[in-house]
Motif scaffolding. Sequence first.
Motif, PDB file in Angstrom:
ATOM      1  N   SER A  65      -0.880   4.373  -1.609  1.00 60.61           N
ATOM      2  CA  SER A  65      -1.860   5.011  -0.715  1.00 60.61           C
ATOM      3  C   SER A  65      -1.158   5.822   0.368  1.00 60.61           C
ATOM      4  O   SER A  65      -1.575   6.935   0.696  1.00 60.61           O
ATOM      5  CB  SER A  65      -2.747   3.944  -0.061  1.00 60.61           C
ATOM      6  N   ARG A 119      -1.538   9.822   1.051  1.00 61.70           N
ATOM      7  CA  ARG A 119      -1.992  10.311   2.368  1.00 61.70           C
ATOM      8  C   ARG A 119      -0.972  11.270   2.966  1.00 61.70           C
ATOM      9  O   ARG A 119      -1.333  12.281   3.581  1.00 61.70           O
ATOM     10  CB  ARG A 119      -2.233   9.129   3.306  1.00 61.70           C
ATOM     11  N   LEU A 143      -8.492   2.804  -6.163  1.00 57.42           N
ATOM     12  CA  LEU A 143      -7.452   3.449  -5.356  1.00 57.42           C
ATOM     13  C   LEU A 143      -7.836   4.876  -5.027  1.00 57.42           C
ATOM     14  O   LEU A 143      -7.803   5.296  -3.864  1.00 57.42           O
ATOM     15  CB  LEU A 143      -6.116   3.433  -6.105  1.00 57.42           C
ATOM     16  N   TRP A 144      -8.242   5.639  -6.048  1.00 60.80           N
ATOM     17  CA  TRP A 144      -8.559   7.056  -5.828  1.00 60.80           C
ATOM     18  C   TRP A 144      -9.825   7.219  -4.993  1.00 60.80           C
ATOM     19  O   TRP A 144      -9.894   8.099  -4.140  1.00 60.80           O
ATOM     20  CB  TRP A 144      -8.695   7.778  -7.171  1.00 60.80           C
ATOM     21  N   ASN A 191       0.825  -1.217   0.000  1.00 61.49           N
ATOM     22  CA  ASN A 191       0.000   0.000   0.000  1.00 61.49           C
ATOM     23  C   ASN A 191       0.855   1.261   0.000  1.00 61.49           C
ATOM     24  O   ASN A 191       0.484   2.282   0.557  1.00 61.49           O
ATOM     25  CB  ASN A 191      -0.958   0.000   1.194  1.00 61.49           C
ATOM     26  N   SER A 199     -10.798   5.147  -2.670  1.00 60.33           N
ATOM     27  CA  SER A 199     -10.445   4.807  -1.291  1.00 60.33           C
ATOM     28  C   SER A 199      -9.740   5.954  -0.585  1.00 60.33           C
ATOM     29  O   SER A 199      -9.749   6.038   0.649  1.00 60.33           O
ATOM     30  CB  SER A 199      -9.559   3.558  -1.260  1.00 60.33           C
ATOM     31  N   LEU A 200      -9.133   6.849  -1.356  1.00 58.31           N
ATOM     32  CA  LEU A 200      -8.420   8.004  -0.794  1.00 58.31           C
ATOM     33  C   LEU A 200      -9.303   9.251  -0.783  1.00 58.31           C
ATOM     34  O   LEU A 200      -8.823  10.349  -0.541  1.00 58.31           O
ATOM     35  CB  LEU A 200      -7.142   8.263  -1.605  1.00 58.31           C
TER      36      LEU A 200
END
Length: 362
Positions: free
Chosen positions: A87, A91, A116-117, A84, A119-120
Amino acid sequence: MIFKIIKNPKSKAYNEVVALGDKNSKTLGFLPHSAFAKYAREGKIIGAYPNGSKELIGYILYRVSYNKVTIVHLCIPEEHRKGNTASKLVRHLKENTTQYDGIRLSCRNDYKIDRLWESLNFVPIKEKPGRGKEKLALTVWWYPHHHNDLLSQISDYELKNKIVAVIDMNVFLDIKDEREEESLALKSDWLLSEAILYYTREIHNEINRGNSSEIKKSSRKLLNYFTELPFKEEQEFKKILEKLEHEFPAISKNDKSDLKHLAYSIIGGAQFFITRDKELLQSKKFFTKYELKIYRPSEFITRLDENIQVSKYKPQRLIGTNIKSQRITSDNIDYFTRKFLKPDEKINHFQKKNQESFIIST
């Protein structure tokens, strides 16, 4: 994991970043070495390293213009892509760029890393053709940093005179495709003079799942007729979403999006959530603790007069602020009587005068 700003164009760490970028230039796009050096001198290259190791396992390169951060490169060596690292790098960038309006990036659709995007907490705001020979489609993703200023709040006029209601994706599509009469009534001019219909940022993710670029484009165009609910504290959003996911286990992407709409509505301070989702409508009592009323479009319209009376007061949580209000009821009126009763005022007069009023607090 350790993050280091790589500033020296003559350092070993810098050369490793350039070598990794060159190796992946087919997917990242070509970046001249002079540009790498410029971003390094500006402190806009961040390398990721395992704890206790000097091995580069990824980097993020960004630029700043018009008070917005743009991710130019996010690159992870192939042998480290199952972790990860990506990510964590994003972050880290989010945590260290809060002074800007937000972060944007462009990503090719055929990379299929939308998850991915999402989840962020990035949302896809538009689509555009790439610059390569094949003109492959790119999606522009956006993450806003919340700034508690006038631009992020609803105007005083709206707060005092309008109903604050959020529509979900199904109601939005009802209006777009003209498919449900009760939802189409929400377009009436007389209704719009009394209420402002909002959408949450999660609608961008749902639009992005459209079957074609034309469908997505037409949906994004319709968004201009509504207002996006201001996005507040991300950590608060995550806490509310976790509670909702515990109460309503989500199975499909649409289920998860429904819960995100509700979480954004709650932290954004919406008074009403308009949906035709049967499960949500059957669970409307659950949301009373969040001061959010769940209505069908037809129910929202038929109860409009009642809702207008409620909206003449400050909403339960003023959008974009930490100010909250609480209705005085038979359950708590004795408490507020003890708090606010004047020495020479009669209890029954005070309670009669203030029944159904609101107490504002911070």
